[in-house]
Design an enzyme around this catalytic site. Structure first.
Site, PDB file in Angstrom:
ATOM      1  N   LYS A 116       0.830  -1.218   0.000  1.00  0.00           N
ATOM      2  CA  LYS A 116       0.000   0.000   0.000  1.00  0.00           C
ATOM      3  C   LYS A 116       0.857   1.257   0.000  1.00  0.00           C
ATOM      4  CE  LYS A 116      -4.410  -1.727   1.555  1.00  0.00           C
ATOM      5  NZ  LYS A 116      -5.619  -1.534   2.321  1.00  0.00           N
ATOM      6  N   LYS A 199      -7.793 -10.519  -6.057  1.00  0.00           N
ATOM      7  CA  LYS A 199      -8.991 -10.598  -5.210  1.00  0.00           C
ATOM      8  C   LYS A 199     -10.009  -9.518  -5.607  1.00  0.00           C
ATOM      9  CE  LYS A 199      -8.959  -9.003  -1.021  1.00  0.00           C
ATOM     10  NZ  LYS A 199      -8.903  -8.669   0.390  1.00  0.00           N
ATOM     11  N   LYS A 202     -12.876  -3.792  -2.804  1.00  0.00           N
ATOM     12  CA  LYS A 202     -13.688  -2.574  -2.725  1.00  0.00           C
ATOM     13  C   LYS A 202     -13.044  -1.404  -3.454  1.00  0.00           C
ATOM     14  CE  LYS A 202     -13.996  -3.262   1.914  1.00  0.00           C
ATOM     15  NZ  LYS A 202     -12.666  -2.959   2.332  1.00  0.00           N
TER      16      LYS A 202
HETATM   17  N1  AQP Z   1     -12.760 -11.007  -2.582  1.00  0.00           N
HETATM   18  C1  AQP Z   1     -13.007 -11.489  -1.375  1.00  0.00           C
HETATM   19  N2  AQP Z   1     -13.340 -12.790  -1.227  1.00  0.00           N
HETATM   20  C2  AQP Z   1     -13.605 -13.300   0.006  1.00  0.00           C
HETATM   21  N3  AQP Z   1     -13.557 -12.576   1.144  1.00  0.00           N
HETATM   22  C3  AQP Z   1     -13.237 -11.263   1.039  1.00  0.00           C
HETATM   23  N4  AQP Z   1     -13.115 -10.277   1.961  1.00  0.00           N
HETATM   24  C4  AQP Z   1     -12.775  -9.130   1.333  1.00  0.00           C
HETATM   25  N5  AQP Z   1     -12.678  -9.341   0.015  1.00  0.00           N
HETATM   26  C5  AQP Z   1     -12.948 -10.654  -0.207  1.00  0.00           C
HETATM   27  C6  AQP Z   1     -13.328 -10.474   3.407  1.00  0.00           C
HETATM   28  O1  AQP Z   1     -14.078  -9.379   3.893  1.00  0.00           O
HETATM   29  C7  AQP Z   1     -13.654  -9.060   5.217  1.00  0.00           C
HETATM   30  C8  AQP Z   1     -13.359  -7.622   5.345  1.00  0.00           C
HETATM   31  O2  AQP Z   1     -12.274  -7.259   4.559  1.00  0.00           O
HETATM   32  P1  AQP Z   1     -11.756  -5.748   4.592  1.00  0.00           P
HETATM   33  O3  AQP Z   1     -12.724  -4.866   3.996  1.00  0.00           O
HETATM   34  O4  AQP Z   1     -11.383  -5.337   5.960  1.00  0.00           O
HETATM   35  O5  AQP Z   1     -10.425  -5.738   3.835  1.00  0.00           O
HETATM   36  P2  AQP Z   1      -9.921  -6.444   2.605  1.00  0.00           P
HETATM   37  O6  AQP Z   1      -9.897  -7.919   2.785  1.00  0.00           O
HETATM   38  O7  AQP Z   1      -8.604  -5.791   2.352  1.00  0.00           O
HETATM   39  O8  AQP Z   1     -10.963  -6.065   1.493  1.00  0.00           O
HETATM   40  P3  AQP Z   1     -10.732  -5.214   0.206  1.00  0.00           P
HETATM   41  O9  AQP Z   1     -12.059  -5.102  -0.451  1.00  0.00           O
HETATM   42  O10 AQP Z   1      -9.631  -5.762  -0.630  1.00  0.00           O
HETATM   43  O11 AQP Z   1     -10.334  -3.821   0.803  1.00  0.00           O
HETATM   44  P4  AQP Z   1      -9.538  -2.639   0.176  1.00  0.00           P
HETATM   45  O12 AQP Z   1      -9.925  -2.580  -1.262  1.00  0.00           O
HETATM   46  O13 AQP Z   1      -9.985  -1.450   0.946  1.00  0.00           O
HETATM   47  O14 AQP Z   1      -8.077  -2.940   0.406  1.00  0.00           O
HETATM   48  C9  AQP Z   1     -12.467  -9.963   5.529  1.00  0.00           C
HETATM   49  O15 AQP Z   1     -12.939 -11.053   6.302  1.00  0.00           O
HETATM   50  C10 AQP Z   1     -12.001 -10.397   4.170  1.00  0.00           C
HETATM   51  O16 AQP Z   1     -11.349 -11.643   4.197  1.00  0.00           O
END
Ligand code: AQP
Length: 337
Positions: A116, A199, A202
């Site tokens: 990041k 993955k 968001k």
């Molecule tokens: N693509 C995914 N498949 C399965 N599980 C997912 N989670 C997130 N994306 C997927 C699960 O959602 C929970 C919260 O995650 P988070 O929002 O705290 O952070 P993250 O995993 O870093 O999600 P993002 O969307 O990738 O965030 P950004 O874009 O902001 O960096 C967790 O339980 C995660 O496993």
């Protein structure tokens, strides 16, 4: 009496963007089941979101929306503790104390920070570096037993465990519960529709890669129709050579609870187009009630505010107990009540 015989489980989503199908199938859908068997704390980690630049209005809207999504997906505020991280000031307070026991070298090794921070150029916020300490605070405050974490958060949980063990050793063996990784019985890692090796996220800059929980039925259909599939036309499950097809099969399996092999058999002799249309319909049917209930709740923020106030009060009571214990063992003078 507050003591619960159930193990404490904690999980959260960062309101850094609109919640996706990945958040639903990988987290929220499981939470709705876990709340019956564990003493669950579910929250929106807005203080984590601000470690990268956020538009204030969007952050506020997305935080409310995330909480509405949780409830619409089956999280019941009467069966868990539901709150916003910044409503419980103990999170930031314990994070400061933990900072004083965390080493620069440990934080510099965090791969998520390395990834990041490269996007931030020369001006890397200290908060981004310190993110894992705030996460450790989130977890240790509630004497958490179990944390469901994805692959990319495992290193942070390892740091949390190291910190707990270190502080227990310095101050008192029963200061913190040392948390364990929880692997949910049903888990799914949903990949981007445009890049099935990454993955679904968001904050993906390509909105076509993610299905958002707020997407309309038509938007969902369009996104899944244009999902990247693979060369060939046979529907088989081969994650390495057919990651796009594997992703659609995973989505179907996570929604229906069927085995991937069973789904593959049902597509014998059919084309990718069939798989896409049927996956889209399943996603539409799964997300429609969540979207509609969320929109309904967002029309009346007072009800949501009342629920969140109750959740924050309950969380704060538990958090304050741990914080006081830590402050006391460290030699800080406690404020007399
Ligand atoms: N693509 C995914 N498949 C399965 N599980 C997912 N989670 C997130 N994306 C997927 C699960 O959602 C929970 C919260 O995650 P988070 O929002 O705290 O952070 P993250 O995993 O870093 O999600 P993002 O969307 O990738 O965030 P950004 O874009 O902001 O960096 C967790 O339980 C995660 O496993």
């Amino acid at each position: 009496m507050n003591a619960s015989p159930k193990e404490v489980m904690l999980s959260a989503v960062t309101p850094s963007g609109l919640l996706t199908l990945g958040n639903y199938l990988g987290a929220l859908k499981n939470w709705a089941h876990l709340q019956n068997d564990y003493d669950c704390l579910f929250f929106a980690v807005d203080l984590h979101a601000i470690t990268t630049k956020q538009d204030p209005k969007e952050l506020r809207d997305r935080t409310y929306r995330a909480l509405a999504n949780y409830i619409a997906a089956g999280v019941d505020p009467d069966h868990c503790t539901l709150f916003i991280q910044s409503h419980v000031p103990e999170h930031a307070e314990l994070a400061w104390i933990l900072n004083c026991h965390t080493y620069m070298g440990e934080l510099s090794r965090m791969t998520q920070y390395k990834d990041k921070s490269t996007k931030e150029g020369q001006s890397i916020p200290v908060g981004l570096f310190d993110y894992p300490v705030l996460m450790a605070s989130d977890i240790l405050l509630y004497q958490t037993n179990l944390v469901p974490v994805g692959e990319d958060q495992k290193q942070h949980l390892e740091l949390t465990r190291d910190l707990a063990i270190r502080m227990n050793h310095h101050f008192d063996e029963d200061l913190f519960q040392v948390p364990e990784v929880f692997i949910p019985p049903v888990g799914a890692r949903i990949m981007s529709l445009q890049d099935p090796l990454a993955k679904m996220s968001k904050s993906d800059s390509d909105p076509h890669g993610s299905v958002y929980l707020s997407d309309s039925d038509d938007q969902i259909r369009k996104k899944i129709k244009r999902a990247v599939t693979d060369s060939g036309s046979e529907i088989i499950d081969d994650e390495q050579n057919k990651p796009g097809v594997h992703n659609l099969l995973t989505i179907q399996a996570a929604i229906t609870g069927k085995k991937i092999s069973e789904i593959v058999t049902s597509y014998a002799g059919k084309q990718y187009g069939h798989l896409k249309v049927e996956t889209a319909e399943l996603v539409v049917q799964a997300l429609k009630p969540i979207r509609e209930k969320s929109e309904e709740m967002l029309k009346d923020k007072t009800t949501l505010d009342t629920l969140l106030k109750k959740g924050a009060e309950s969380a704060s009571k538990r958090a304050a107990k741990t914080l006081k214990k830590v402050q006391d063992r460290m030699g800080l003078v406690l404020k007399k009540s």
